[in-house]
Design a protein around this motif. Sequence first.
Motif, PDB file in Angstrom:
ATOM      1  N   LEU A 119      62.777   3.831 -13.002  1.00 29.19           N
ATOM      2  CA  LEU A 119      63.914   3.339 -12.210  1.00 29.19           C
ATOM      3  C   LEU A 119      64.696   4.419 -11.339  1.00 29.19           C
ATOM      4  CD1 LEU A 119      65.956   1.203 -11.448  1.00 29.19           C
ATOM      5  CD2 LEU A 119      67.164   1.554 -13.412  1.00 29.19           C
ATOM      6  N   LEU A 120      64.643   4.305 -10.100  1.00 28.93           N
ATOM      7  CA  LEU A 120      65.373   4.890  -9.219  1.00 28.93           C
ATOM      8  C   LEU A 120      66.570   4.306  -8.551  1.00 28.93           C
ATOM      9  CD1 LEU A 120      62.850   7.042  -6.917  1.00 28.93           C
ATOM     10  CD2 LEU A 120      64.381   7.908  -8.978  1.00 28.93           C
ATOM     11  N   SER A 121      67.682   4.979  -8.676  1.00 23.59           N
ATOM     12  CA  SER A 121      69.123   4.182  -8.069  1.00 23.59           C
ATOM     13  C   SER A 121      69.061   5.047  -6.526  1.00 23.59           C
ATOM     14  CB  SER A 121      70.189   4.396  -8.899  1.00 23.59           C
ATOM     15  OG  SER A 121      70.129   3.620 -10.065  1.00 23.59           O
ATOM     16  N   CYS A 122      68.698   4.419  -5.701  1.00 23.97           N
ATOM     17  CA  CYS A 122      68.761   5.142  -4.404  1.00 23.97           C
ATOM     18  C   CYS A 122      70.051   5.490  -3.675  1.00 23.97           C
ATOM     19  CB  CYS A 122      67.941   4.120  -3.282  1.00 23.97           C
ATOM     20  SG  CYS A 122      66.357   3.760  -4.063  1.00 23.97           S
ATOM     21  N   LYS A 158      49.914  11.439 -11.240  1.00 20.39           N
ATOM     22  CA  LYS A 158      50.547  11.028 -12.577  1.00 20.39           C
ATOM     23  C   LYS A 158      50.478   9.506 -12.881  1.00 20.39           C
ATOM     24  CE  LYS A 158      53.407  11.707 -16.169  1.00 20.39           C
ATOM     25  NZ  LYS A 158      53.071  12.619 -17.439  1.00 20.39           N
ATOM     26  N   LEU A 159      50.858   8.784 -11.797  1.00 25.68           N
ATOM     27  CA  LEU A 159      50.771   7.253 -12.033  1.00 25.68           C
ATOM     28  C   LEU A 159      49.561   6.811 -12.164  1.00 25.68           C
ATOM     29  CD1 LEU A 159      53.457   6.383  -9.365  1.00 25.68           C
ATOM     30  CD2 LEU A 159      53.877   6.395 -11.894  1.00 25.68           C
ATOM     31  N   LYS A 160      48.356   7.480 -11.602  1.00 22.41           N
ATOM     32  CA  LYS A 160      47.113   6.773 -11.556  1.00 22.41           C
ATOM     33  C   LYS A 160      46.651   7.168 -13.203  1.00 22.41           C
ATOM     34  CE  LYS A 160      45.250   6.413  -7.148  1.00 22.41           C
ATOM     35  NZ  LYS A 160      44.199   6.797  -5.777  1.00 22.41           N
ATOM     36  N   SER A 161      47.189   8.100 -13.817  1.00 22.67           N
ATOM     37  CA  SER A 161      46.571   8.702 -15.010  1.00 22.67           C
ATOM     38  C   SER A 161      47.305   7.553 -16.132  1.00 22.67           C
ATOM     39  CB  SER A 161      47.063   9.931 -15.434  1.00 22.67           C
ATOM     40  OG  SER A 161      48.344  10.107 -15.563  1.00 22.67           O
ATOM     41  N   GLN A 162      48.139   6.809 -15.773  1.00 20.83           N
ATOM     42  CA  GLN A 162      48.769   5.833 -16.498  1.00 20.83           C
ATOM     43  C   GLN A 162      48.300   4.276 -16.616  1.00 20.83           C
ATOM     44  OE1 GLN A 162      53.049   6.546 -15.511  1.00 20.83           O
ATOM     45  NE2 GLN A 162      53.354   8.038 -16.661  1.00 20.83           N
ATOM     46  N   GLU A 163      48.495   3.588 -17.785  1.00 27.85           N
ATOM     47  CA  GLU A 163      48.253   2.221 -17.700  1.00 27.85           C
ATOM     48  C   GLU A 163      49.413   1.526 -17.308  1.00 27.85           C
ATOM     49  OE1 GLU A 163      46.701  -0.984 -20.896  1.00 27.85           O
ATOM     50  OE2 GLU A 163      47.163   1.027 -21.567  1.00 27.85           O
ATOM     51  N   THR A 164      49.249   0.747 -16.309  1.00 23.89           N
ATOM     52  CA  THR A 164      50.163  -0.448 -15.692  1.00 23.89           C
ATOM     53  C   THR A 164      51.539   0.402 -15.512  1.00 23.89           C
ATOM     54  OG1 THR A 164      50.731  -1.283 -17.910  1.00 23.89           O
ATOM     55  CG2 THR A 164      48.988  -2.412 -16.621  1.00 23.89           C
ATOM     56  N   PRO A 165      51.571   1.171 -14.573  1.00 22.64           N
ATOM     57  CA  PRO A 165      52.970   1.887 -14.287  1.00 22.64           C
ATOM     58  C   PRO A 165      53.831   0.894 -13.415  1.00 22.64           C
ATOM     59  CG  PRO A 165      51.292   2.875 -12.983  1.00 22.64           C
ATOM     60  CD  PRO A 165      50.649   1.992 -13.836  1.00 22.64           C
ATOM     61  N   LEU A 166      55.154   1.205 -13.295  1.00 25.61           N
ATOM     62  CA  LEU A 166      55.848   0.391 -12.350  1.00 25.61           C
ATOM     63  C   LEU A 166      57.072   1.203 -11.790  1.00 25.61           C
ATOM     64  CD1 LEU A 166      56.836  -2.346 -11.351  1.00 25.61           C
ATOM     65  CD2 LEU A 166      58.400  -2.392 -13.399  1.00 25.61           C
ATOM     66  N   ILE A 167      57.194   1.285 -10.496  1.00 26.53           N
ATOM     67  CA  ILE A 167      58.297   1.946  -9.729  1.00 26.53           C
ATOM     68  C   ILE A 167      59.259   0.977  -9.327  1.00 26.53           C
ATOM     69  CG2 ILE A 167      59.071   3.447  -7.852  1.00 26.53           C
ATOM     70  CD1 ILE A 167      56.546   4.553  -7.913  1.00 26.53           C
ATOM     71  N   ILE A 168      60.632   0.939  -9.684  1.00 23.20           N
ATOM     72  CA  ILE A 168      61.718   0.083  -9.291  1.00 23.20           C
ATOM     73  C   ILE A 168      62.703   0.841  -8.229  1.00 23.20           C
ATOM     74  CG2 ILE A 168      63.791  -1.427 -10.240  1.00 23.20           C
ATOM     75  CD1 ILE A 168      62.199  -1.314 -12.873  1.00 23.20           C
ATOM     76  N   LEU A 169      62.789   0.547  -7.250  1.00 24.54           N
ATOM     77  CA  LEU A 169      63.820   0.967  -6.291  1.00 24.54           C
ATOM     78  C   LEU A 169      65.038   0.224  -6.053  1.00 24.54           C
ATOM     79  CD1 LEU A 169      61.252   2.267  -3.458  1.00 24.54           C
ATOM     80  CD2 LEU A 169      62.033   3.544  -5.660  1.00 24.54           C
ATOM     81  N   ASP A 170      66.041   0.490  -7.008  1.00 31.07           N
ATOM     82  CA  ASP A 170      67.290  -0.044  -6.628  1.00 31.07           C
ATOM     83  C   ASP A 170      68.088   0.376  -5.535  1.00 31.07           C
ATOM     84  OD1 ASP A 170      69.173  -1.912  -7.482  1.00 31.07           O
ATOM     85  OD2 ASP A 170      70.166  -0.797  -9.054  1.00 31.07           O
ATOM     86  N   GLU A 171      68.716  -0.615  -5.007  1.00 33.18           N
ATOM     87  CA  GLU A 171      69.632  -0.190  -3.705  1.00 33.18           C
ATOM     88  C   GLU A 171      68.639   0.309  -2.713  1.00 33.18           C
ATOM     89  OE1 GLU A 171      74.020   0.793  -4.570  1.00 33.18           O
ATOM     90  OE2 GLU A 171      72.895   1.445  -6.269  1.00 33.18           O
ATOM     91  N   ALA A 172      67.523  -0.056  -2.653  1.00 32.86           N
ATOM     92  CA  ALA A 172      66.707   0.286  -1.645  1.00 32.86           C
ATOM     93  C   ALA A 172      67.213   0.105  -0.137  1.00 32.86           C
ATOM     94  CB  ALA A 172      65.164  -0.220  -1.658  1.00 32.86           C
ATOM     95  N   ALA A 197      58.674  -2.446  -6.955  1.00 28.58           N
ATOM     96  CA  ALA A 197      59.826  -3.478  -6.986  1.00 28.58           C
ATOM     97  C   ALA A 197      60.903  -2.841  -6.149  1.00 28.58           C
ATOM     98  CB  ALA A 197      60.297  -3.949  -8.203  1.00 28.58           C
ATOM     99  N   LEU A 198      61.297  -3.447  -4.695  1.00 32.76           N
ATOM    100  CA  LEU A 198      62.213  -3.019  -4.052  1.00 32.76           C
ATOM    101  C   LEU A 198      63.499  -3.903  -4.321  1.00 32.76           C
ATOM    102  CD1 LEU A 198      60.775  -2.762  -0.343  1.00 32.76           C
ATOM    103  CD2 LEU A 198      61.072  -0.787  -2.185  1.00 32.76           C
ATOM    104  N   CYS A 199      64.661  -3.354  -4.558  1.00 32.05           N
ATOM    105  CA  CYS A 199      65.818  -4.407  -5.106  1.00 32.05           C
ATOM    106  C   CYS A 199      67.050  -3.959  -4.134  1.00 32.05           C
ATOM    107  CB  CYS A 199      66.082  -4.240  -6.511  1.00 32.05           C
ATOM    108  SG  CYS A 199      64.480  -4.325  -7.567  1.00 32.05           S
ATOM    109  N   ALA A 200      67.665  -4.711  -3.692  1.00 29.13           N
ATOM    110  CA  ALA A 200      69.010  -4.655  -3.155  1.00 29.13           C
ATOM    111  C   ALA A 200      69.842  -5.878  -2.574  1.00 29.13           C
ATOM    112  CB  ALA A 200      68.565  -3.908  -1.647  1.00 29.13           C
ATOM    113  N   THR A 201      70.905  -5.757  -1.883  1.00 28.32           N
ATOM    114  CA  THR A 201      71.661  -6.980  -1.715  1.00 28.32           C
ATOM    115  C   THR A 201      70.608  -7.424  -0.461  1.00 28.32           C
ATOM    116  OG1 THR A 201      72.699  -5.610  -0.163  1.00 28.32           O
ATOM    117  CG2 THR A 201      73.921  -5.806  -2.063  1.00 28.32           C
TER     118      THR A 201
END
Length: 281
Positions: A119-122, A158-172, A197-201
């Motif tokens: 999770l990244l809070s932008c 790093k992400l390609k070495s992991q199983e089912t990774p997810l990046i969440i961009l809050d307040e994108a 996942a891009l997330c915002a108002t």
Amino acid sequence: MTTEFKNQIKEKLSVYIAQKGSQNKAANSLNGISATLLSQIINGNHKTISAVMWRNIATQIKCFSKKWLCVETTDFKIISKVLADAQQHAHVFALTGDAGSGKSMSFEIYTKNNKNSYLLSCAEYWNRKEFLTQLLSTMGVDYSGFSVVEMMNEIVKKLKSQETPLIILDEADKLPDTVLYFFITLYNRLEDHCGIALCATDHLSKRINKGIKLNRKGYKEINSRIGRHFIELKGVSFIDITQICIANGIDDVKSIKSIFADSEGDLRRVKRKIQAVQNKI
């Protein structure tokens, strides 16, 4: 009803009983509570006591949890389902919801409970290097001495070495265009492997649509990668607020209606109102 809160109620109840003089006198002063029930709680024989009864006692003796208790609101359930879909199937989604609707808390809870989700809070001041720095830091990767190109390559590796990774961009919606374009790069290099996942108002959806009309660089590509669709959250309902109130020791209808009427659909405001009611009880 956590064990911690039960112990808190038990301690407050012991003081309450001492003030009344006996368990019988304490029970007589409480609605729907027997001396036998009080004895069970004090002696630790309370496995069969329901959460409703615990909350009933807590409210009457004015004992409120020191820890704010969250509940699964309508939007929480929607967000959890969308994020799980994105992570499991490497899908890309964009979600929009009002400020104070509980988006950020829902993301935090999801990442705590699901491995390889980040999770990244932008923020408005982020440039490209700061964006990558924040993402690498969240992933626990040492990025010291890396150039921007090396940072991006390390993230992908790093992400390609992991199983089912997810990046969440809050307040994108706070990201400047130069950083928002990195979404396209991440998508292109991680397609079919990493969910995003891009997330915002709703400012984000308005911004994307305006950018498309003005033919701004990258906006059509961003819109295409999110499936040309924004998932709009439902907002805070009366049922949601009722559940939050009850979980945090407020169960009378008048107070709940008052909190809902004054909430303006903002859970931060709901929390402040509940705490104000608790202090008056």
